[in-house]
Write an enzyme that holds these catalytic residues in place. Structure first.
Site, PDB file in Angstrom:
ATOM      1  N   SER A 180      -5.889   7.025  -4.703  1.00 13.10           N
ATOM      2  CA  SER A 180      -5.924   6.090  -3.815  1.00 13.10           C
ATOM      3  C   SER A 180      -7.067   5.361  -2.542  1.00 13.10           C
ATOM      4  O   SER A 180      -7.203   4.282  -2.105  1.00 13.10           O
ATOM      5  CB  SER A 180      -4.723   6.896  -2.900  1.00 13.10           C
ATOM      6  OG  SER A 180      -4.415   7.867  -2.516  1.00 13.10           O
ATOM      7  N   HIS A 208      -1.651   3.805  -8.242  1.00 10.11           N
ATOM      8  CA  HIS A 208      -2.448   2.325  -7.852  1.00 10.11           C
ATOM      9  C   HIS A 208      -2.289   2.001  -8.858  1.00 10.11           C
ATOM     10  O   HIS A 208      -3.720   0.624  -9.224  1.00 10.11           O
ATOM     11  CB  HIS A 208      -3.467   2.686  -7.013  1.00 10.11           C
ATOM     12  CG  HIS A 208      -3.459   3.579  -5.256  1.00 10.11           C
ATOM     13  ND1 HIS A 208      -2.935   1.937  -4.718  1.00 10.11           N
ATOM     14  CD2 HIS A 208      -2.980   4.148  -5.273  1.00 10.11           C
ATOM     15  CE1 HIS A 208      -2.584   2.897  -3.489  1.00 10.11           C
ATOM     16  NE2 HIS A 208      -2.944   4.023  -3.668  1.00 10.11           N
ATOM     17  N   LYS A 237       4.139  -0.818  -4.123  1.00 14.61           N
ATOM     18  CA  LYS A 237       2.227  -1.269  -3.853  1.00 14.61           C
ATOM     19  C   LYS A 237       2.256  -2.450  -4.685  1.00 14.61           C
ATOM     20  O   LYS A 237       2.913  -3.620  -4.586  1.00 14.61           O
ATOM     21  CB  LYS A 237       1.929   0.052  -4.732  1.00 14.61           C
ATOM     22  CG  LYS A 237       1.562   0.774  -3.436  1.00 14.61           C
ATOM     23  CD  LYS A 237       0.970   2.292  -3.949  1.00 14.61           C
ATOM     24  CE  LYS A 237       0.954   3.116  -2.580  1.00 14.61           C
ATOM     25  NZ  LYS A 237       1.157   4.397  -2.607  1.00 14.61           N
TER      26      LYS A 237
END
Ligand SMILES: *Cc1c(COP(=O)(O)O)cnc(C)c1O
Length: 383
Positions: A180, A208, A237
Site C-alpha cells: 500500500s 490495492h 478502494k
C-alpha cells in the site's frame, strides 16, 4: 500522572519527531478534485482508483438499497443482520472472481479475522516485512509463531521455512499483492511455488489490486495466473464503497463464518452498501478503459517526477510513492504542494519504516491528464 498529562506528553513527543497527525476535513466527496479550506485542490491522495466513489450509478444503488433494506443491518450476520442484500453482494463477487465469498465490515476486520482463524498456537506465519498493519495485528491475535521475511525476498522466506517448517503444524504464507505505501507488487507465482513446496497455505491481500489489475479488474493473482488459497479484497478502494470480502474454498468460508471474530461479533455491513456491491462489480468489470487511463496517468506522473529528480518508487499501478526520508521535511513539502493547489498526504512512521517518510501519490481514472501535468509542475516549482 493523570491520563491527560500523559497524553499531552506523548503528543508533544510525536510533534517533536514530526509525526503528529491531524484530521484533514474535506468539504465534499472524494474525487479528482478535493474541496478543502474553501478551495478546490487536485486530489492525489485517495484510493478511489476507478473514480467510482462518487459515480452516479453507485450513489443511486446505495440510495435504493437504503430505501429497500434500511440504513443499518441491526445485528451481526449470524444473528438477524443477514439480508438478501448481503447474499446478492456475495453472489456478484463470486460470479466475478469464481469462488465462494464472505463479506466483512472492512479490510482491516477481514485480515484480522482471517489470519486469526487460519492459524493458532503451534502454527507458523511467514509474513512479508511490509505487509499491512491489519495482517500484522491478525498475526498477533492468532498466537501462532510469526517470522518476517525481508520485503519481497523469497530466498529469505525459503530460508525461514527451512528452519521453522518442521516444528509447525500448519503454515500460512501471507503477503499483500500490491504494497500500500510502496505501490510495488509481490512475486505471486514465486509465493505460490514457495507455499506449495513447504505444504503451506497462501493468503494474498489484494486491497490495492482488485479492480485495478487483471482482466475485468479481477486482481493481481488472476493477472499472474495463480490462485491463492485465501484472497482478501476491499470494497473501499477501487470499488468505491466500503467493506471487504474474502474468497476461498467453501469449507474455509464456512469456517470463517463460524470462527472469524471480526465477522461473528460485528454488525453486518450496512445493507445499503451491500446492495450497491453488484453495481460496483459491474462497473469495475467494464472499466478496462479506465484502467488503461489510470496506467497512463501514473506513467506520466512517474516520468515527470523522476525528470525533476524526485525518488519515485514502483513502476506500475496507481500508487506513486515519492520517498523524502525525514518526517518534518515531508510535511513541509506536502504543505507547499497544497498551497499550489495539489492535495497529497505525507506518510510517516509508524505507517512506513523510520527514515522513509514519503508522499504517497495516487491517481484515479477520474483525473484528466492535465491534473497530472499541473501536479508535476507544482513539484518542479518547489524542488
Ligand atoms: C486499506 C488496506 C486494508 C484495509 O482495508 P479497509 O477496508 O480500509 O479497512 C487492508 N490491507 C491493505 C493492503 C490495505 O491497503
Amino acid at each position: 500522572m493523570a491520563l491527560r498529562d500523559r497524553a499531552r506528553e506523548r503528543l508533544a513527543a510525536l510533534e517533536e519527531a514530526g509525526l503528529l497527525r491531524r484530521l484533514v476535513e474535506l468539504e465534499g466527496p472524494t474525487g479528482p478534485r478535493a474541496q478543502l479550506g474553501g478551495r478546490e485542490l487536485i486530489g492525489l491522495a485517495s484510493n478511489d482508483y476507478l473514480g467510482l466513489a462518487n459515480h452516479p450509478e453507485l450513489i443511486d444503488a446505495v440510495r435504493e438499497g437504503a430505501a429497500r433494506w434500511g440504513a443499518g443491518a441491526g445485528a451481526s450476520r449470524l444473528v438477524t443482520g443477514h439480508m438478501g442484500a448481503h447474499r446478492w453482494a456475495e453472489e456478484s463477487l463470486a460470479g466475478w472472481l469464481g469462488r465462494p465469498m464472505l463479506l466483512f465490515g472492512s479490510g482491516y476486520a477481514a485480515n484480522v479475522g482471517v489470519v486469526q482463524t487460519l492459524v493458532e498456537e503451534g502454527d507458523l506465519v511467514v509474513s512479508d516485512a511490509l505487509n499491512h498493519a491489519s495482517i500484522i495485528d491478525g498475526c498477533r491475535l492468532s498466537r501462532a509463531r510469526v517470522v518476517v521475511f525481508r520485503h519481497r525476498d523469497l530466498a529469505h522466506a525459503a530460508e525461514l521455512l527451512e528452519t521453522h517448517r518442521s516444528s509447525a503444524r500448519h503454515v500460512l504464507v501471507v503477503s499483500d499483492a500490491v504494497f500500500s505505501m510502496d505501490g510495488d507488487q509481490a512475486d505471486l507465482p514465486g509465493l505460490r511455488a514457495l507455499a506449495d513446496r513447504f505444504d503451506a497455505t497462501l493468503m494474498v491481500d489484494e486491497a490495492h489490486a482488485i479492480g485495478v489489475f487483471g482482466p475485468e479488474g479481477r486482481g493481481a493473482s488472476v493477472a499472474a495466473g495463480i490462485q491463492p488459497d485465501v484472497l482478501v479484497g476491499t470494497l473501499g478502494k477501487a470499488l468505491g464503497l466500503s467493506g471487504a470480502f474474502v474468497c476461498a474454498d467453501r469449507e474455509v468460508i464456512d469456517l470463517l463464518t463460524n470462527r472469524a471474530r471480526s465477522f461473528v461479533f460485528s454488525t453486518a455491513i450496512a445493507p445499503a452498501v451491500a446492495a450497491a456491491v453488484p453495481v460496483a462489480v459491474g462497473l469495475t468489470r467494464r472499466a478496462d478503459a479506465a484502467r488503461a487511463h489510470v496506467e497512463s496517468l501514473a506513467r506520466r506522473l512517474r516520468t515527470g517526477l523522476r525528470a525533476g529528480g524526485w525518488a519515485v518508487g514502483a513502476d506500475v499501478g496507481p500508487i506513486v510513492p515519492v520517498v523524502v526520508g525525514d518526517g518534518g521535511r515531508v510535511l513541509q513539502i506536502a504543505g507547499s504542494l497544497e498551497e499550489r493547489g495539489v492535495l497529497v498526504r505525507p506518510i510517516r512512521p509508524p505507517t512506513v519504516p523510520v527514515g522513509t517518510a514519503r508522499l504517497r501519490l495516487t491517481v484515479s481514472a477520474a483525473h484528466p491528464m492535465a491534473d497530472v501535468e499541473r501536479a508535476v509542475g507544482a513539484f518542479e516549482a518547489i524542488r
